[in-house]
Design a protein around this motif. Structure first.
Motif, mmCIF file in Angstrom:
data_model
loop_
_atom_site.group_PDB
_atom_site.id
_atom_site.type_symbol
_atom_site.label_atom_id
_atom_site.label_comp_id
_atom_site.label_asym_id
_atom_site.label_seq_id
_atom_site.Cartn_x
_atom_site.Cartn_y
_atom_site.Cartn_z
ATOM 1 N N CYS A 36 0.925 -1.253 -0.033
ATOM 2 C CA CYS A 36 0.094 -0.100 -0.071
ATOM 3 C C CYS A 36 0.878 1.208 0.071
ATOM 4 O O CYS A 36 0.408 2.030 -0.687
ATOM 5 N N LEU A 37 1.986 1.190 0.582
ATOM 6 C CA LEU A 37 2.921 2.461 1.022
ATOM 7 C C LEU A 37 3.561 2.740 -0.585
ATOM 8 O O LEU A 37 3.515 3.836 -1.097
ATOM 9 N N SER A 38 3.779 1.640 -1.226
ATOM 10 C CA SER A 38 4.411 1.904 -2.598
ATOM 11 C C SER A 38 3.216 2.140 -3.684
ATOM 12 O O SER A 38 3.658 2.783 -4.682
ATOM 13 N N PHE A 39 1.974 1.743 -3.564
ATOM 14 C CA PHE A 39 1.243 2.026 -4.452
ATOM 15 C C PHE A 39 0.395 3.360 -4.396
ATOM 16 O O PHE A 39 0.386 4.235 -5.454
ATOM 17 N N CYS A 40 0.017 4.073 -3.100
ATOM 18 C CA CYS A 40 -0.433 5.191 -3.004
ATOM 19 C C CYS A 40 0.290 6.360 -3.442
ATOM 20 O O CYS A 40 1.498 6.485 -2.858
ATOM 21 N N LEU A 41 -0.189 7.001 -4.361
ATOM 22 C CA LEU A 41 0.645 8.167 -4.999
ATOM 23 C C LEU A 41 0.427 9.529 -4.046
ATOM 24 O O LEU A 41 0.789 10.618 -4.302
ATOM 25 N N PHE A 42 -0.483 9.422 -3.072
ATOM 26 C CA PHE A 42 -0.873 10.525 -2.340
ATOM 27 C C PHE A 42 -0.424 10.487 -0.990
ATOM 28 O O PHE A 42 -0.811 11.643 -0.049
ATOM 29 N N ASP A 43 0.633 9.670 -0.770
ATOM 30 C CA ASP A 43 1.264 9.873 0.784
ATOM 31 C C ASP A 43 0.262 9.550 1.871
ATOM 32 O O ASP A 43 0.356 10.145 2.992
ATOM 33 N N VAL A 44 -0.710 8.697 1.476
ATOM 34 C CA VAL A 44 -1.665 8.529 2.881
ATOM 35 C C VAL A 44 -0.745 7.537 3.703
ATOM 36 O O VAL A 44 -1.029 7.805 5.159
ATOM 37 N N TYR A 45 -0.016 6.613 3.285
ATOM 38 C CA TYR A 45 0.671 5.768 4.022
ATOM 39 C C TYR A 45 2.108 6.245 4.568
ATOM 40 O O TYR A 45 2.660 7.003 3.845
ATOM 41 N N GLY A 46 2.420 5.580 5.688
ATOM 42 C CA GLY A 46 3.656 5.838 6.133
ATOM 43 C C GLY A 46 4.153 4.681 7.135
ATOM 44 O O GLY A 46 3.448 3.661 7.258
ATOM 45 N N VAL A 47 5.440 5.017 7.599
ATOM 46 C CA VAL A 47 5.821 3.859 8.503
ATOM 47 C C VAL A 47 6.103 4.501 10.049
ATOM 48 O O VAL A 47 6.531 5.431 10.031
ATOM 49 N N PRO A 59 -10.835 3.741 -3.345
ATOM 50 C CA PRO A 59 -10.430 2.597 -2.274
ATOM 51 C C PRO A 59 -9.378 1.611 -3.085
ATOM 52 O O PRO A 59 -9.271 0.380 -2.761
ATOM 53 N N ALA A 60 -8.651 2.338 -4.141
ATOM 54 C CA ALA A 60 -7.854 1.503 -4.836
ATOM 55 C C ALA A 60 -6.766 0.689 -4.212
ATOM 56 O O ALA A 60 -6.327 -0.506 -4.491
ATOM 57 N N CYS A 61 -6.277 1.331 -2.983
ATOM 58 C CA CYS A 61 -5.265 0.592 -2.442
ATOM 59 C C CYS A 61 -5.647 -0.667 -1.680
ATOM 60 O O CYS A 61 -5.083 -1.614 -1.399
ATOM 61 N N SER A 62 -7.220 -0.763 -1.363
ATOM 62 C CA SER A 62 -7.462 -1.827 -0.658
ATOM 63 C C SER A 62 -7.401 -3.264 -1.608
ATOM 64 O O SER A 62 -7.271 -4.245 -1.512
ATOM 65 N N ARG A 63 -7.523 -2.829 -3.009
ATOM 66 C CA ARG A 63 -7.373 -3.705 -4.029
ATOM 67 C C ARG A 63 -5.967 -4.430 -4.434
ATOM 68 O O ARG A 63 -5.703 -5.590 -4.787
ATOM 69 N N VAL A 64 -5.244 -3.539 -3.851
ATOM 70 C CA VAL A 64 -3.633 -4.189 -4.109
ATOM 71 C C VAL A 64 -3.052 -4.824 -2.713
ATOM 72 O O VAL A 64 -2.021 -5.484 -2.890
ATOM 73 N N CYS A 65 -3.871 -4.845 -1.696
ATOM 74 C CA CYS A 65 -3.423 -5.364 -0.379
ATOM 75 C C CYS A 65 -3.653 -7.044 -0.594
ATOM 76 O O CYS A 65 -4.725 -7.546 -0.773
ATOM 77 N N PRO A 66 -2.593 -7.672 -0.644
ATOM 78 C CA PRO A 66 -2.733 -9.126 -0.839
ATOM 79 C C PRO A 66 -3.523 -9.942 0.417
ATOM 80 O O PRO A 66 -3.914 -10.993 0.237
ATOM 81 N N GLU A 67 -3.627 -9.126 1.477
ATOM 82 C CA GLU A 67 -4.116 -9.744 2.645
ATOM 83 C C GLU A 67 -5.710 -9.318 2.956
ATOM 84 O O GLU A 67 -6.150 -9.574 3.976
ATOM 85 N N VAL A 68 -6.080 -8.550 1.975
ATOM 86 C CA VAL A 68 -7.507 -7.964 2.503
ATOM 87 C C VAL A 68 -7.592 -7.310 3.725
ATOM 88 O O VAL A 68 -8.639 -7.255 4.213
ATOM 89 N N ALA A 69 -6.555 -6.530 3.873
ATOM 90 C CA ALA A 69 -6.507 -5.874 5.310
ATOM 91 C C ALA A 69 -6.798 -4.489 5.195
ATOM 92 O O ALA A 69 -6.755 -3.692 6.148
#
Lengths: 145, 281
Positions: free
Chosen positions: B130-141, B160-170
């Motif tokens: 999700c961190l690598s996918f989101c282009l709007f800096d929503v995620y961080g560490v 909700p695009a990032c939810s689609r790339v999450c392999p664990e449906v998390a």
């Protein structure tokens, strides 16, 4: 001017309510648990909870004599990590009428205030108003020490 | 305008000693009116307790028959106002509450939707896709190298695009209509379908972070050979365009994408963050 204190029913401090369980754990007889605090989420910022269900649940709560807490939208509160969420998460036995339990737990956790494991979460997106009201207003469980 | 201050006021609908109980229908109407305007309301009656108080000011509404008591917090920490609502319609009560709030800002329903991802940490494996996918800096560490949602406000409403790339449906969006993105329970078949989608849509170079997570030499080697930045960018755009075409994300998300240079820069930063976090695990 009338002075009111933290013992006034407006406030219901947590300590007054949670001691019952602590005391009773040392008893050998079953006891009636402290009534759970009831929280109703209106989900007012998006129309994803059926309005008929959320209106009916609120009406049923209002038809009862019980005290309860309502919030306009738990998502909105979680968005800015409202410290009120901490108060909710720390108030002991809790029953919440909102949406999917996984989402509600996630909102509190993400805000930094995880819910107690025994929190009952009722889902107004999938359950009937009657089912939810029954669960919210039902008598607390008898617990054997 | 979004404000990230918590509710300026706690409204208490008081029906205890010294007040007259409202008819149940009126009580519900008053509460609905206040909640739909964005207020939080405590109904103080019998039985189950209400929440403990906090530092917010209290506005106590009750049918006091014209004799609203003057109250003062014994600790002196909060102010308490009382209003008599005998015979008032919900609109008039709402006006009273608005007046009591004064100029203090408050988010209001209808003007903003609280739209942001919520991570189900019971499922999240900290893969950093999700961190690598989101282009709007929503995620961080986080400081302890865990993925976290850091910038809610950057999230694009209804995307909700990032939810689609999450392999664990998390990743959940509680305001989304359909499950499991809305937080509905996940069965293994659904989880499998989501994983297949991810495989197709990466596409996005998401395998970079799986490779980092595995930290195997072979995977690292593949990562270095497989994807040029240009190709990854091209694939990301194709994926997003497809998601827009499918109606899964709003068209304005595509329109608001950063420039190519910015995307590449973000990709480098995200990659470094993810690599550092995964290496520290």
């Amino acid at each position: 001017m009338r002075i009111i204190t933290a013992h006034h029913p407006f406030f219901h401090p947590v300590a007054q309510r949670t001691n019952c369980r602590d005391t009773a754990t040392s008893s050998t007889t079953p006891f009636l648990s402290t009534p759970a605090t009831i929280l109703y989420c209106r989900c007012a910022y998006a129309q994803v909870v059926p309005s008929g269900v959320k209106n009916d649940v609120l009406q049923k709560l209002c038809d009862s004599d019980t005290s309860f807490e309502t919030v306009s939208d738990l998502c909105e509160m979680a968005a800015h990590r409202d410290p009120r969420l901490q108060a909710i998460a720390s108030c002991g036995s809790l029953r919440i009428a909102a949406c999917f339990p996984r989402a509600v737990k996630g909102l509190f956790q993400q805000a930094g205030f995880p819910l107690p494991a025994d929190t009952e979460i009722l889902n107004m997106r999938t359950q009937s108003a009657q089912e939810i009201a029954d669960a919210l207003l039902g008598a607390p469980a008898l617990t054997a020490a | 305008m979004i404000t990230h201050t918590h509710r300026p006021l706690r409204v208490v609908l008081y029906e205890g000693s010294g007040s007259i109980q409202l008819p149940a229908e009126s009580r519900a109407k008053v509460m609905m009116a206040l909640l739909d305007k964005g207020y939080t309301v405590t109904r103080s009656g019998l039985g189950a307790p209400a929440m403990p108080h906090d530092e917010r000011n209290l506005l106590v509404l009750g049918a006091f028959e014209g004799k609203a008591p003057a109250l003062e917090d014994a600790t002196g920490k909060i102010s308490i106002d009382t209003c008599d609502i005998t015979g008032l319609e919900p609109d008039a009560i709402l006006a009273l509450v608005d007046k009591s709030r004064g100029e203090k800002t408050m988010n209001e329903p209808g003007k903003w939707k609280p739209w942001f991802p919520v991570i189900d940490y019971s499922r999240c494996t900290n893969c950093m896709q999700c961190l690598s996918f989101c282009l709007f800096d929503v995620y961080g560490v986080s400081d302890d190298n865990k993925i976290q949602v850091q910038n809610n406000d950057n999230c694009k409403t209804n995307c909700p695009a990032c939810s689609r790339v999450c392999p664990e449906v998390a990743i959940m969006f509680p305001k989304y209509q359909a499950g499991p993105i809305n937080g509905d329970e996940i069965n293994e078949n659904e989880a499998g379908r989501e994983k297949i989608k991810v495989d197709i849509s990466s596409l996005l170079g998401g395998d970079i972070y799986s490779a980092l997570k595995d930290r195997s030499a072979a995977a690292k080697s593949r990562f270095s050979k497989e994807r040029s930045p240009d190709k990854a960018l091209d694939e990301r755009k194709k994926c997003l365009t497809k998601l827009v075409g499918d109606g899964f994300i709003p068209a304005d998300v595509l329109a608001s994408l950063p420039s190519t240079e910015e995307i590449l820069k973000k990709a480098v930063i995200a990659k470094a963050k993810a690599a550092a976090a995964l290496a520290a695990q």
